[in-house]
Scaffold this motif. Structure first.
Motif, PDB file in Angstrom:
ATOM      1  N   THR A 158      -2.989 -83.395 -60.696  1.00  0.00           N
ATOM      2  CA  THR A 158      -4.199 -83.005 -59.946  1.00  0.00           C
ATOM      3  C   THR A 158      -3.868 -81.902 -58.940  1.00  0.00           C
ATOM      4  O   THR A 158      -4.665 -80.992 -58.713  1.00  0.00           O
ATOM      5  CB  THR A 158      -4.768 -84.226 -59.199  1.00  0.00           C
ATOM      6  OG1 THR A 158      -3.702 -84.913 -58.566  1.00  0.00           O
ATOM      7  CG2 THR A 158      -5.479 -85.173 -60.133  1.00  0.00           C
ATOM      8  N   SER A 161      -3.380 -78.578 -60.824  1.00  0.00           N
ATOM      9  CA  SER A 161      -4.680 -78.136 -61.305  1.00  0.00           C
ATOM     10  C   SER A 161      -5.451 -77.464 -60.172  1.00  0.00           C
ATOM     11  O   SER A 161      -6.037 -76.397 -60.326  1.00  0.00           O
ATOM     12  CB  SER A 161      -5.433 -79.344 -61.841  1.00  0.00           C
ATOM     13  OG  SER A 161      -6.785 -79.087 -61.890  1.00  0.00           O
ATOM     14  N   ALA A 172     -11.058 -78.063 -64.661  1.00  0.00           N
ATOM     15  CA  ALA A 172      -9.887 -77.340 -65.169  1.00  0.00           C
ATOM     16  C   ALA A 172      -9.732 -77.497 -66.677  1.00  0.00           C
ATOM     17  O   ALA A 172      -9.049 -76.683 -67.319  1.00  0.00           O
ATOM     18  CB  ALA A 172      -8.616 -77.853 -64.477  1.00  0.00           C
ATOM     19  N   VAL A 186      -5.345 -76.369 -70.839  1.00  0.00           N
ATOM     20  CA  VAL A 186      -5.314 -77.651 -70.107  1.00  0.00           C
ATOM     21  C   VAL A 186      -6.236 -78.647 -70.824  1.00  0.00           C
ATOM     22  O   VAL A 186      -7.426 -78.387 -70.969  1.00  0.00           O
ATOM     23  CB  VAL A 186      -5.761 -77.461 -68.637  1.00  0.00           C
ATOM     24  CG1 VAL A 186      -5.761 -78.801 -67.906  1.00  0.00           C
ATOM     25  CG2 VAL A 186      -4.872 -76.449 -67.929  1.00  0.00           C
ATOM     26  N   ILE A 189      -5.748 -83.981 -67.040  1.00  0.00           N
ATOM     27  CA  ILE A 189      -5.267 -83.934 -65.647  1.00  0.00           C
ATOM     28  C   ILE A 189      -4.890 -85.359 -65.257  1.00  0.00           C
ATOM     29  O   ILE A 189      -5.668 -86.295 -65.485  1.00  0.00           O
ATOM     30  CB  ILE A 189      -6.356 -83.395 -64.704  1.00  0.00           C
ATOM     31  CG1 ILE A 189      -6.639 -81.928 -65.087  1.00  0.00           C
ATOM     32  CG2 ILE A 189      -5.926 -83.480 -63.250  1.00  0.00           C
ATOM     33  CD1 ILE A 189      -7.951 -81.419 -64.589  1.00  0.00           C
TER      34      ILE A 189
END
Lengths: 414, 224
Positions: A158, A161, A172, A186, A189
């Motif tokens: 996190t 990101s 993200a 991505v 996360i």
């Protein structure tokens, strides 16, 4: 039975002061049991939570460099790990090693536009994150298709990101970042473990990482998932045997501890869990001793009760009451007294634990917890109920026996 | 109904007390018998043995055809419950139960359901003139009323024999006569065997058979 209860409640009503005296000691005993066990469980939960990110059943093997000559070979030889070693370990210890996950682990630059940072990239297989208790907060984990198709996808923490993509939440997902200069999409996360572990890290499919950054096919780590190592001795024995087999397989001296680096948490886990079990047992014993004082109190009061009611119980026998019905009457009174007041103590204990639990929720730090939740578990409440009934039986047994052993003539003349 | 043959009773102790010294006694069905004697003569001991409250050492005791010797405690409870109604000097009512509950108590131990129990108890309270006092606790009743509740309790079981230990000992003379009239009436109408232990001659004189004890032996047994 309903009438038996009516008889018991009539007797309790008749002797309110005596019953309250008996009950207070019971309530106090069960209150102390609940509070002590609650505090103990809170302590255990708190301490355990500090280590819950550790996967106790994983043993990590990392490449090393020999420090001893072996079979004509010089020391200083690098011992690499590859797919053959993973298959060897799985076949050699089928009972103990349930799975071997090879990993690539590289430190590199990650960037997105004008933002960049140094991070650790882990090339892993599906299941690894779950085994490490890493929670995917948004998106998904690495999957088999990622491995088969050598996809350039990644999971970021996190923090990363937010740092690289300036986004929060799931925004993200679908965006690209460059890892070692290669763009990766991505797809997930994750939340760093305990807020400070794996904060600056990214996870990618292992074949992709191997292809890009370790074309030799060597791995930086083999993760062995272990089963059935419940004792320190079994764990130590396995490590010795595994090292010995690997020394033969990779041709190095089995006493050369530098040839491979081994890391695992099992010994530590066994030590901590052993300590916590001891604490738990000690707390139960102290709590039960507190309750025993309550049982003794009820027992004493029941003796007094039987003595006070010598005539009444004798009269009941003269009028046809059997030994069983007299014993049931006395035992039921003891059990009901213990249950009624035991519940009062239990509710007070649970209430106090709830309040303390809320008050201590913010104690300790993000790095180390002292107490976890002190809420009492349902199993504890059920156990306390069983203890109360058994306590009532114990407390009432001797007075009940006394009640039926009395000579009727003595009872009527009392 | 009651048959004693050579019954002896000794209370153990540093100085054993030989209370009954070979009692031979036969009481027929529906007899109204009084037992008199000085303190320590053994009259209460005889009553206790008759009521299976106490045991004896030698001889034989038959109650309604049952040899009372060596029974289990459970069997003794059953025999007491089925055959005997007790009336005591101090009424012996349970203080936290009302009149109806006291009368119904032996029926509870016989396994009679609550509704039927209460109905029987009310019938007998009516017979002794206390139906309107069914919900009174013993402390709310006079001595005579308490004894009448005790008589109702003894009768409610339909016993074969009523054993009364000084049933009027705690009552004034008027109430004494009321209670005696009730007992005589029960004896006459129900054909119940009734044994009354008393030290009052006026009470004994109202029975059909008077037995006098002295030093553990029967010295007089007069049928009127």
């Amino acid at each position: 039975m309903r009438e038996m209860f009516a008889e018991v409640f009539a007797s309790i009503r008749m002797n309110k002061q005596r019953s309250i005296l008996a009950g207070v000691s019971t309530a106090w005993g069960i209150f102390m049991l609940i509070v002590l066990v609650g505090v103990g469980q809170g302590l255990i939960r708190g301490i355990s939570s500090n280590y819950d990110y550790m996967s106790y059943n994983i043993l990590h093997i990392m490449p090393g460099t020999t420090a001893m000559p072996f079979m004509g070979r010089q020391e200083g030889r690098k011992i690499n790990l590859d797919d053959d070693d993973a298959a060897f370990l799985e076949s050699q210890f089928p009972e103990t090693v349930s799975k071997v996950i090879p990993m690539v682990n590289k430190e590199m630059q990650a960037s997105k536009g004008r933002y960049s940072t140094v991070l650790q990239v882990w090339g892993v297989a599906p299941g690894y994150m779950n085994a490490r208790y890493i929670q995917v907060k948004y998106g998904r984990d690495i999957n088999d298709l990622d491995l088969q198709n050598h996809r350039k996808v990644c999971l970021l923490s996190t923090r990363l990101s937010s740092l690289l993509l300036s986004t929060k939440g799931s925004d993200a997902l679908g965006q690209y970042v460059e890892l070692g200069g290669v763009p990766f999409m991505v797809v997930g996360i994750y939340e760093p473990v305990r807020s400070f572990i794996l904060v600056n890290d990214a996870f990618v499919p292992r074949p992709t990482a191997t292809f890009l950054w370790e074309p030799s096919g060597h791995y930086d780590e083999l993760c062995l998932f272990l089963d059935g190592l419940d004792t320190k001795e079994a764990n130590g024995q396995f490590k010795l045997e595994m090292y010995d087999e690997m020394s033969k397989h990779k041709s190095f001296d089995n006493s050369d501890v530098a040839a491979l680096n081994i890391e695992e948490n099992m010994d530590f886990f066994l030590l901590v869990s052993g300590l916590l079990t001891t604490v738990s047992i000690a707390i139960w014993i102290i709590g039960l001793l507190a309750l025993v004082s309550g049982i003794v109190g009820v027992g004493n009061i029941m003796f007094m009760s039987v003595k006070d009611r010598t005539f009444e119980l004798g009269l009941r026998r003269v009028l046809g009451a059997s030994d069983f019905s007299i014993m049931s009457l006395v035992l039921l009174e003891a059990i009901i007294t213990m249950l009624i007041f035991g519940y009062v103590g239990m509710m007070a204990g649970i209430g106090v634990m709830r309040i303390v639990s809320v008050m201590t929720a913010d104690m300790g730090s993000s790095a180390y917890n002292v107490f976890g939740s002190m809420d009492v578990e349902i199993s504890m409440v059920l156990a306390a109920n069983v203890v109360l009934v058994i306590g009532g039986l114990i407390a009432g047994w001797a007075p009940a026996r006394q009640a039926i052993r009395m000579e009727l003539t003595d009872a009527l003349n009392s | 109904m009651i048959d004693f043959k050579g019954v002896h009773k000794t209370y153990p102790g540093a100085e054993p007390l030989h209370v009954l010294k070979g009692i031979d006694l036969h009481i027929d069905e529906s007899e109204l018998v009084s037992i008199m004697g000085a303190s320590g003569s053994g009259k209460s001991t005889i009553l206790n043995i008759m009521g299976i409250i106490d045991s004896y050492d030698e001889g034989e005791y038959h109650l309604a055809g049952h040899l009372i010797k060596g029974q289990s405690r459970m069997e003794q409870s059953r025999l007491r419950n089925e055959l005997i109604g007790f009336i005591f000097q101090r009424y012996n009512l349970i203080s936290f139960k009302n009149a109806m509950e006291n009368v119904a108590l032996p029926l509870y131990y016989r396994g009679v359901g609550q509704k039927e129990r209460n109905s029987i108890a009310m019938n007998y309270l009516e017979r002794v003139g206390l139906a309107s006092h069914w919900d009174h606790l013993p402390s709310q009743l006079s001595g005579g009323q308490q004894q009448r509740v005790a008589i109702a309790r003894a009768l409610a079981m339909h016993p074969k024999i009523i054993l009364a230990d000084e049933p009027t000992g705690a009552l004034d003379s008027t109430t004494t006569q009321d209670v005696m009239n009730l007992l005589k009436d029960v004896n006459k109408n129900e054909k119940l065997t009734m044994v009354i232990v008393t030290h009052e001659l006026s009470i004994a004189e109202q029975t059909q058979r008077r037995i006098r004890l002295s030093d553990g032996r029967i010295i007089d047994d007069i049928r009127i």
